[in-house]
Design a protein around this motif. Structure first.
Motif, PDB file in Angstrom:
ATOM      1  N   THR A   1      -2.532   8.020  -3.630  1.00  0.00           N
ATOM      2  CA  THR A   1      -2.571   9.422  -3.191  1.00  0.00           C
ATOM      3  C   THR A   1      -1.169   9.892  -2.864  1.00  0.00           C
ATOM      4  O   THR A   1      -0.464   9.269  -2.074  1.00  0.00           O
ATOM      5  N   PRO A   2      -0.725  11.013  -3.483  1.00  0.00           N
ATOM      6  CA  PRO A   2       0.611  11.521  -3.193  1.00  0.00           C
ATOM      7  C   PRO A   2       0.704  12.084  -1.782  1.00  0.00           C
ATOM      8  O   PRO A   2      -0.262  12.639  -1.250  1.00  0.00           O
TER       9      PRO A   2
ATOM     10  N   THR B   1       0.566   6.647  -1.108  1.00  0.00           N
ATOM     11  CA  THR B   1      -0.107   5.595  -0.349  1.00  0.00           C
ATOM     12  C   THR B   1      -1.392   5.228  -1.083  1.00  0.00           C
ATOM     13  O   THR B   1      -2.016   6.076  -1.732  1.00  0.00           O
ATOM     14  N   ARG B   2      -1.775   3.960  -0.973  1.00  0.00           N
ATOM     15  CA  ARG B   2      -3.012   3.507  -1.604  1.00  0.00           C
ATOM     16  C   ARG B   2      -4.182   3.804  -0.673  1.00  0.00           C
ATOM     17  O   ARG B   2      -4.186   3.412   0.500  1.00  0.00           O
ATOM     18  N   THR B   3      -5.180   4.502  -1.192  1.00  0.00           N
ATOM     19  CA  THR B   3      -6.367   4.843  -0.413  1.00  0.00           C
ATOM     20  C   THR B   3      -7.609   4.411  -1.184  1.00  0.00           C
ATOM     21  O   THR B   3      -7.549   4.128  -2.385  1.00  0.00           O
ATOM     22  N   ILE B   4      -8.737   4.373  -0.468  1.00  0.00           N
ATOM     23  CA  ILE B   4     -10.009   3.995  -1.086  1.00  0.00           C
ATOM     24  C   ILE B   4     -10.879   5.240  -1.219  1.00  0.00           C
ATOM     25  O   ILE B   4     -11.153   5.924  -0.238  1.00  0.00           O
ATOM     26  N   LYS B   5     -11.259   5.540  -2.464  1.00  0.00           N
ATOM     27  CA  LYS B   5     -12.146   6.675  -2.720  1.00  0.00           C
ATOM     28  C   LYS B   5     -13.330   6.210  -3.553  1.00  0.00           C
ATOM     29  O   LYS B   5     -13.154   5.656  -4.638  1.00  0.00           O
ATOM     30  N   LYS B   6     -14.532   6.399  -2.993  1.00  0.00           N
ATOM     31  CA  LYS B   6     -15.768   5.987  -3.667  1.00  0.00           C
ATOM     32  C   LYS B   6     -15.728   4.513  -4.042  1.00  0.00           C
ATOM     33  O   LYS B   6     -16.146   4.093  -5.133  1.00  0.00           O
ATOM     34  N   GLY B   7     -15.187   3.714  -3.132  1.00  0.00           N
ATOM     35  CA  GLY B   7     -15.152   2.282  -3.335  1.00  0.00           C
ATOM     36  C   GLY B   7     -14.045   1.776  -4.232  1.00  0.00           C
ATOM     37  O   GLY B   7     -13.942   0.568  -4.466  1.00  0.00           O
ATOM     38  N   ALA B   8     -13.235   2.661  -4.756  1.00  0.00           N
ATOM     39  CA  ALA B   8     -12.155   2.256  -5.659  1.00  0.00           C
ATOM     40  C   ALA B   8     -10.809   2.631  -5.049  1.00  0.00           C
ATOM     41  O   ALA B   8     -10.664   3.672  -4.402  1.00  0.00           O
TER      42      ALA B   8
ATOM     43  N   ASP C   1       0.806  -1.221   0.000  1.00  0.00           N
ATOM     44  CA  ASP C   1       0.000   0.000   0.000  1.00  0.00           C
ATOM     45  C   ASP C   1       0.840   1.274   0.000  1.00  0.00           C
ATOM     46  O   ASP C   1       0.311   2.367   0.186  1.00  0.00           O
ATOM     47  N   LYS C   2       2.147   1.125  -0.194  1.00  0.00           N
ATOM     48  CA  LYS C   2       3.013   2.294  -0.293  1.00  0.00           C
ATOM     49  C   LYS C   2       3.893   2.154  -1.539  1.00  0.00           C
ATOM     50  O   LYS C   2       4.314   1.049  -1.885  1.00  0.00           O
ATOM     51  N   ALA C   3       4.141   3.268  -2.193  1.00  0.00           N
ATOM     52  CA  ALA C   3       4.957   3.241  -3.407  1.00  0.00           C
ATOM     53  C   ALA C   3       5.760   4.527  -3.511  1.00  0.00           C
ATOM     54  O   ALA C   3       5.447   5.537  -2.872  1.00  0.00           O
ATOM     55  N   VAL C   4       6.814   4.459  -4.325  1.00  0.00           N
ATOM     56  CA  VAL C   4       7.638   5.631  -4.585  1.00  0.00           C
ATOM     57  C   VAL C   4       7.907   5.707  -6.077  1.00  0.00           C
ATOM     58  O   VAL C   4       8.109   4.687  -6.731  1.00  0.00           O
ATOM     59  N   VAL C   5       7.869   6.900  -6.614  1.00  0.00           N
ATOM     60  CA  VAL C   5       8.211   7.130  -8.021  1.00  0.00           C
ATOM     61  C   VAL C   5       9.563   7.823  -8.058  1.00  0.00           C
ATOM     62  O   VAL C   5       9.724   8.916  -7.507  1.00  0.00           O
TER      63      VAL C   5
END
Length: 212
Positions: free
Chosen positions: A207-208, A196-203, A168-172
């Motif tokens: 998110t930076p 970080t990976r977040t849930i917005k409107k079920g998807a 659930d975490k990533a770096v570019v």
């Protein structure tokens, strides 16, 4: 804009790039050496400038071919990293070097989403273009902010997206070039953007993270 502290990944990237460049120079026959590249990415007082590359250190195992291999295949080693200031023609070599240093570890859809976001964030941070699209990162996007780099000569040379310790975490990681307000053009600059990976409107979405 603020300057983030150097991460171990950032230092490793710098070491890999400079180590390969040093091995490439060793593989060139005497009398035909390319000029030694100028020190890359000098630190500036402008906070949008990416962290400068540290002085070259002794290559470690796994970061670059041995000098014996370089001597036997000089053309292959020389092409591993373009000469400083090579221009757009050298960008594919920078991309290959990044991908070799960090093998892919994300689903292709996630990687595409992260790369698009990372490129957009870097452009907005360096040139001011598109900051309004990222209000959670650039809180002053409604105010006039003088860009640190000109849009005309700004370009992203290479980019990869990888996990940052958990699914659930990533770096570019981005390598880029640009001319600052003082008129100094520098390539092989390095910037990292964390997500970080977040849930917005079920998807699920990436998110930076704001600069701290």
């Amino acid at each position: 804009m603020t300057t983030t502290p150097r991460s171990p990944r950032l230092l490793l990237l710098s070491t890999v790039i400079l180590a390969v460049a040093g091995v490439a120079l060793l593989g060139v026959p005497h009398g035909q050496e390319h000029p030694s590249p100028a020190s890359t990415a000098h630190a500036t007082t402008d906070p949008s400038s990416a962290a400068p590359l540290p002085p070259a250190s002794k290559p470690t195992a796994g970061t670059a071919p041995s000098t014996t291999s370089a001597a036997s295949t000089p053309s292959a080693v020389e092409s591993a990293l373009p000469p400083h200031g090579e221009g757009m023609a050298g960008d594919p070599a920078v991309q290959r070097n990044l991908e070799a240093a960090w093998p892919a570890d994300l689903p292709s859809d996630d990687e595409r989403e992260l790369l698009a976001a990372g490129r957009s964030l870097l452009r907005a941070d360096a040139t001011g273009v598109g900051r309004a699209n990222w209000p959670e990162v650039f809180h002053d996007s409604s105010q006039a902010v003088a860009p640190a780099f000109a849009t005309a000569r700004f370009r992203i040379q290479a980019a990869i997206a990888r996990r940052d310790g958990s699914p659930d975490k990533a770096v570019v990681h981005l390598v880029w070039a640009g001319m600052d307000r003082g008129g100094t053009f520098t390539d092989l600059r390095i910037t990292d953007w964390f997500f970080t990976r977040t849930i917005k409107k079920g998807a699920a979405t990436w998110t930076p993270q704001p600069r701290t």
